[in-house]
Design a protein around this motif. Sequence first.
Motif, PDB file in Angstrom:
ATOM      1  N   ASN A   1      24.852  74.946  44.398  1.00 47.32           N
ATOM      2  CA  ASN A   1      25.837  74.952  45.475  1.00 47.32           C
ATOM      3  C   ASN A   1      25.384  75.932  46.555  1.00 47.32           C
ATOM      4  OD1 ASN A   1      26.965  77.642  44.932  1.00 47.32           O
ATOM      5  ND2 ASN A   1      27.724  76.718  43.035  1.00 47.32           N
ATOM      6  N   LEU A   2      26.137  75.972  47.652  1.00 48.09           N
ATOM      7  CA  LEU A   2      25.703  76.756  48.805  1.00 48.09           C
ATOM      8  C   LEU A   2      25.604  78.244  48.477  1.00 48.09           C
ATOM      9  CD1 LEU A   2      24.820  76.561  51.680  1.00 48.09           C
ATOM     10  CD2 LEU A   2      27.195  76.627  52.411  1.00 48.09           C
ATOM     11  N   ILE A   3      26.520  78.734  47.663  1.00 43.31           N
ATOM     12  CA  ILE A   3      26.475  80.167  47.304  1.00 43.31           C
ATOM     13  C   ILE A   3      25.221  80.446  46.480  1.00 43.31           C
ATOM     14  CG2 ILE A   3      27.626  81.980  45.954  1.00 43.31           C
ATOM     15  CD1 ILE A   3      30.290  80.781  46.926  1.00 43.31           C
ATOM     16  N   ASP A   4      24.872  79.516  45.587  1.00 45.43           N
ATOM     17  CA  ASP A   4      23.636  79.675  44.812  1.00 45.43           C
ATOM     18  C   ASP A   4      22.432  79.809  45.739  1.00 45.43           C
ATOM     19  OD1 ASP A   4      25.033  79.390  42.437  1.00 45.43           O
ATOM     20  OD2 ASP A   4      24.700  77.219  42.336  1.00 45.43           O
TER      21      ASP A   4
ATOM     22  N   ARG B   1      22.237  83.072  47.280  1.00 45.80           N
ATOM     23  CA  ARG B   1      21.817  84.019  46.241  1.00 45.80           C
ATOM     24  C   ARG B   1      20.298  83.956  46.047  1.00 45.80           C
ATOM     25  NH1 ARG B   1      26.252  83.742  41.848  1.00 45.80           N
ATOM     26  NH2 ARG B   1      27.333  85.066  43.353  1.00 45.80           N
TER      27      ARG B   1
ATOM     28  N   VAL C   1      29.315  86.278  52.490  1.00 46.01           N
ATOM     29  CA  VAL C   1      28.455  85.918  51.355  1.00 46.01           C
ATOM     30  C   VAL C   1      27.031  86.402  51.630  1.00 46.01           C
ATOM     31  CG1 VAL C   1      27.407  83.987  50.094  1.00 46.01           C
ATOM     32  CG2 VAL C   1      29.856  83.948  50.628  1.00 46.01           C
TER      33      VAL C   1
ATOM     34  N   GLU D   1      25.132  89.066  49.311  1.00 50.23           N
ATOM     35  CA  GLU D   1      23.941  88.664  48.557  1.00 50.23           C
ATOM     36  C   GLU D   1      22.673  89.282  49.130  1.00 50.23           C
ATOM     37  OE1 GLU D   1      24.053  87.143  45.806  1.00 50.23           O
ATOM     38  OE2 GLU D   1      26.168  86.590  45.849  1.00 50.23           O
TER      39      GLU D   1
END
Lengths: 694, 149
Positions: free
Chosen positions: A581-584, A587, A622, A626
């Motif tokens: 996903n976008l957060i991954d 990260r 985010v 990150e």
Amino acid sequence: MEDLYIIKRNGKREPFSVEKIKNAISKAFLSIDSFATQEVLIDVMSRLKIYDGISVEEIQNQVEFSLMAERYYEVAKAYILYRQRHYEDREVKEKLDFLINYCNASNAATGSKYDANANVERKNIATLIGELPKSNFIRLNRRLLCDKIKDMFGKEVADKYMYLLNHHFIYKNDETSIANYCASITMYPWLLGGTRSIGGNASAPTNLKSYCGGFVNMVFMVSSMLSGACATPEFLMYMDYFVRKEYGEEYYKESEKIVDLSLKQRSIDKVITDCFEQVVYSINQPTGARNFQSVFWNVAYYDKYYFQSLFGEFVFPDGTKPVWESLSWLQKRFMRWFNQERTRAVLTFPVETMALLSKDGDIMDTEYADFTAEMYAAGHSFFTYVSDNADSLSSCCRLRNEIQDNGFSYTLGAGGVSTGSKSVLTINLNRCIQYECKNNIPHLQFVGEVIELMHKVQTAYNENLKYLQEKGMLPLFDAGYIAINRQYLTIGVNGLVEAAEYMNIPINDNERYQHFVEEILGLVEMYNHQFRTKELMFNCEMIPAENVGVKHAKWDREDGYKVPRDCYNSYFYRVEDDSLNLIDKFRLHGKRYIAHLTGGSALHANLEEHLSQAQYRQLLRVAAQEGCNYFTFNIPNTVCNDCGHIDKRYLHECPECHSKNVDYLTRVIGYMKRVSSFSQARQEEASRRYYGNM
Amino acid sequence: MKYYNFDIVFQEIPDEVTLAVNITNCPNHCTGCHSPHLHGDIGFPLDESEIDELLAKYGKQITCFCFMGGDATPQEVAKLAAYVRTKAALKVAWYSGKPQLPDTFTSFDYVKTGPYRPECGGLKSRSTNQRLYRNSGGKPIDITARFWK
């Protein structure tokens, strides 16, 4: 001898013919007004050792030796010269074939044989003129570099460089140009003395009009002396200075005021946006000096903390200081104008970077954080650089630099903006890692050797550059636009994800992958430190795969290496992966992975639809949390091929004329371009991208 | 209650960065359902410890936690919603397929109601029967029009 076959230059097999050799030798005798009798021919031929599968070149080599052994020196000389003439003929023939292929190619980037990252929209006679000498440039560059490596490190190192290059363990970027790569310039020398110091004839700008016109010329001049991008991080700051001089310190508070006595009755705002139009449209024009490529132009925006840090000490030649309030207004005005203008025309440049300072997991300057989110939500496409320390900046499309010196100099201006990369040399990690595994070489031993050699090569490159400077060939350095010791020698990495995949490491946020990335990039950084001197600085960058990723994939596949995709990634994740996903992805481009990438990398968050301002605002948090320092959001814009309408959304039908004949603008590297203008291989990569999670 | 997978989504709840968990064993069986694989009683148990893990991984990056489905055990959804609120300062949302608002409405910041009817379309369709409500001090505000831009 009847069953023997020879291999022709085109690789085809053909039955061996004694008559053909006899003919060639006879002709060589005739060419010096002599005659070969049967006995002479038999003597010469008897020395040849013909075997099945022998190449034409080898037979000709043997004939030369044979003629000399039989003491027919004059004939041998004639024969050698004859071979050389044919060699030159073949070279012209190759160029001719290339010319015909180029004319037939679907677009300029596909037709380009050597350097498909041509930011040209269409092929024509001017772009062809640029393509033709590229192979000569490559040869010349290799010779220059190899001679210098031999001088400095010995023949063995030079030979190893050529071996690694020819076997595609490493790739020399931009070998088709002789100029140094890219630069972010300080415009202070121009503000003080115009373009005379770099070979132009313009005096210093004195008003808004001469600033804008002169700026365009200056950027063209600077770009013609670089092979890559030219960044002007002070473009808006200087413009603000001239607007204030002309319309008063508080011009931005009365931007609707009519200040034009002509029949047009233009307001301050209109005067300013006309200036934007003049500069942006001029710079997006194809340029003669660059083979019809437009110049690659970058600008930067700053939040108030970055502004303070970079320009806190800055003084204009008249003794005044830059003013944040009016600059801030002008930055926002330019960004909004440019976003709007891009619905009217395909404007590739400038590539823009918003620099934001972060603290405790959020952007410090909340006004600029909100504005940045607002612009993304309005469909504008630009990069954001987030750092928790104003000691680094990204002013190019990806190039990150440690700010060496934030001081101000009365001749060179702000120290922090002057940077760039002199030369990029890239390691093909997928091939290097697989080579190690296949040959039972301890992990990273070969990779380490390659990286060390790359540093020697770059050191030699720097010496050549110094030579050019000594001879007065690099006025940008002499005039202070850029400083040779503030420019990096860049070690590029490509095929990192593919190498990890080969080692069966899952490409997501996990300890093994993180360790793998740290280990390799840490190794580069170690050598970067080891080779650093007062005049040599190295950085490490995940290069945009442009055409290199395509070339590596092709070469590696041909040589039997494992190749999971047709274009190696420019990201820490697999571009087609829909399980992340976008957060991954933030990260994976966060501090744990990019720590050693001193030269930067860019996360291109591909989305199918635009998000709302509040959502982009959260994604800025985010990024700050990150430690993802450089990113952009990429939503394909739709261009109608029939009516020309450009829509910021990703549509299958033109909302204006309802035509289904649409094309898309997207970012492939740093800049927006029509998908149909990409090279064939890049178009395929673009179609496989996962525009995620809607 | 079990869930099949989760994702970070942007379109489901306006203005929020949402972690959406797809709950299985859905009793609604709407005609034209986009996720028929969620009908079965499959996946991993969704309980407090599972939520702890998801929040440990994504809690700081998201603004909203959304339960997609769970109509077979509405009380459990409400209980876990309350748990999410005690653990993190997040909005909590529920995508229910029932036609009316649940009794537990106040446990959520957003609730979507209505089964999927192919003839009416999803939330992006102006003729949709589905509704998205925002909880404004206990009062449901219909914000479905946000999808019709």
